[in-house]
Motif scaffolding. Structure first.
Motif, PDB file in Angstrom:
ATOM      1  N   GLU A   4       0.856  -1.132   0.129  1.00 19.79           N
ATOM      2  CA  GLU A   4       0.092  -0.206   0.012  1.00 19.79           C
ATOM      3  C   GLU A   4       0.955   1.241  -0.111  1.00 19.79           C
ATOM      4  OE1 GLU A   4      -2.423   0.012   3.435  1.00 19.79           O
ATOM      5  OE2 GLU A   4      -0.777   0.184   4.842  1.00 19.79           O
ATOM      6  N   GLU A   5       0.325   2.109  -0.503  1.00 16.25           N
ATOM      7  CA  GLU A   5       1.015   3.405  -0.584  1.00 16.25           C
ATOM      8  C   GLU A   5       1.166   4.259   0.834  1.00 16.25           C
ATOM      9  OE1 GLU A   5       2.289   5.098  -3.321  1.00 16.25           O
ATOM     10  OE2 GLU A   5       1.838   3.416  -4.400  1.00 16.25           O
ATOM     11  N   ARG A   6       2.256   4.835   1.032  1.00 15.95           N
ATOM     12  CA  ARG A   6       2.368   5.558   2.368  1.00 15.95           C
ATOM     13  C   ARG A   6       2.338   7.104   2.125  1.00 15.95           C
ATOM     14  NH1 ARG A   6       4.155   0.616   3.217  1.00 15.95           N
ATOM     15  NH2 ARG A   6       3.912  -0.261   5.213  1.00 15.95           N
ATOM     16  N   LEU A   7       1.957   7.816   2.380  1.00 19.72           N
ATOM     17  CA  LEU A   7       1.662   9.344   1.974  1.00 19.72           C
ATOM     18  C   LEU A   7       2.356  10.253   3.057  1.00 19.72           C
ATOM     19  CD1 LEU A   7      -0.679   7.720   0.383  1.00 19.72           C
ATOM     20  CD2 LEU A   7      -1.763   9.765   0.223  1.00 19.72           C
ATOM     21  N   ALA A   8       2.839  11.206   2.740  1.00 20.56           N
ATOM     22  CA  ALA A   8       3.241  12.393   3.500  1.00 20.56           C
ATOM     23  C   ALA A   8       2.642  13.617   3.116  1.00 20.56           C
ATOM     24  CB  ALA A   8       5.048  12.715   3.819  1.00 20.56           C
TER      25      ALA A   8
END
Length: 428
Positions: A4-8
């Protein structure tokens, strides 16, 4: 979970707050629609907002509720530091790109074209970049530089006041900001109700061309048999806590009965909670729009937990999430089909209705209310008939604009009523 994508998320808050005030009828910026839109795109691990918070004192509480870290960039130091927040934001983003390799996506919430070099550099570093900005205060140079760009005023949950009725924004506090996308003045408040005048028929708003996210709008949920709500938290009544006698017993209360408050009217109180089937339908619609593949029950549940970590289907009287999906499928709200594994079916929405069909739903809701109904709360009545209803998916900026489109199509009559302090719709 590892894929899964990890967003900042980085917010140029002055740009967003002043852009919303100056170009969206004086409305106050709200982070929740952005948070909901990003929840379907991955797991948000960093949230930072940069501003001189002495100018946005009330906004700090709203951001704190959404676990946003506030980075203070004081401007009142006897010298001009108008670029200090922007430079700090760029430095932090680049540092994070090198030091935290697990972050795959950077979300730059700004409409300022000065951030274009940062976007290009992040993409050179093999990072995905999503931009977010107010449409009329966003430089045309910024969206093409991003992998994806979301216009704030097109997000589900942002009800833009009608331009012909919105009050002129007040100019106070700070002077004009810098660069493209910086609007002058202090931050604006919530848009006030329109003046007492009958709303003329007008054509529907232009269809939104960019990707729209369907963050569900918060609605107030009054107590019903089986569940009660207190300060936005769901609490079972003693009757609801009694276990079912038979495993296949159906919940006694349909979740659609749980909300009677206004959904997206300008006067709606903040903190209202949507019914569960509306949350599911809106989240599913957004997942279908943002993903190229199919949506499974586990993916849908994981995304709903991202939006609300306290979410549990048991609070609504269901033992498992699959049981609730079957409950919705039996009523035609969703369509289930075999998935990649047993117990994890694919979930889809039924065939979308066109604009004429949506006007018919609105007219039916008005007729059921006795032939005349106020605009407040009417969207919730429409969603009882179709939980995935979204006027933004039909090209309207808000529910008021959708109602005016229905008036232009001859489905309802719309007029402002001084006594009710609201628009009244009449079935024709």
């Amino acid at each position: 979970m590892d894929t899964e994508e990890r967003l900042a998320v980085f917010l140029d808050y002055e740009n967003l707050a002043l852009g919303a005030r100056d170009h969206l009828g004086g409305m106050q910026f709200d982070f929740k629609p952005i948070a909901d839109a990003l929840a379907v795109r991955g797991r948000v691990v960093v949230r930072r907002a940069y501003a001189d918070w002495s100018y946005f004192d009330e906004d700090r509480r709203m951001l704190t509720r959404h676990q946003v870290e506030l980075i203070e960039m004081t401007q009142r130091m006897g010298a001009s530091r108008k670029n200090a927040a922007d430079i700090k934001m760029v430095v932090d983003a680049i540092e994070m790109a090198f030091e935290r390799e697990y972050i795959t996506t950077f979300v730059m919430c700004t409409g300022d074209s000065d951030f274009s070099p940062l976007v290009h550099k992040l993409r050179e570093l093999d990072k995905r970049v999503i931009g977010v900005g107010v449409e009329n205060s966003t430089s045309r140079l910024l969206p093409p530089a991003c992998d994806e760009f979301l216009f704030y005023d097109r997000l589900e949950g942002v009800d833009v006041p009608d331009e012909s009725e919105a009050p002129a924004p007040k100019r106070s506090g700070r002077g004009a900001g810098k660069g493209t996308g910086r609007s002058g003045g202090g931050r604006g408040g919530r848009a006030k109700p329109p003046a007492a005048t009958e709303a003329p028929a007008e054509a529907p708003a232009e269809a939104a061309g960019a990707t729209r996210s369907s963050a569900p709008v918060e609605e107030a949920a009054p107590a019903t048999s089986g569940t009660t709500t207190t300060r936005g938290r769901r609490k079972k009544s003693p009757a609801a806590e009694t276990p079912a006698v038979e495993p296949a017993a159906e919940p006694a209360v349909e979740p659609s009965v749980a909300a009677e408050a206004d959904v997206e009217h300008e006067d709606a109180a903040p903190g209202e909670e949507a019914t569960m089937e509306v949350k599911v339908a809106q989240t599913l619609a957004d997942l279908q729009a943002s993903t190229s593949g199919t949506v499974t029950a586990s993916m849908l549940k994981r995304t709903m937990v991202r939006k609300d970590p306290t979410f549990s289907e048991s609070d609504y009287g269901f033992r498992t999430f699959g049981e609730f999906l079957r409950f919705l499928a039996d009523r035609g709200f969703v369509v289930l089909s075999p998935g990649p594994s047993t117990g994890d079916p694919e979930v889809a929405l039924p065939e979308q209705q066109d604009t004429e069909g949506a006007f018919g739903l609105l007219r039916a809701a008005v007729q059921d209310a006795g032939g005349t109904a106020p605009l407040s709360g009417l969207k919730n009545e429409v969603r009882k008939r179709r939980p995935d209803f979204s006027e933004k998916a039909l090209g309207y900026r808000g529910f008021l604009q959708f109602a005016k489109g229905a008036q232009a199509a001859g489905a309802v009559a719309l007029a402002w009523d001084d006594d009710a302090d609201d628009y009244l719709l009449t079935a024709v």
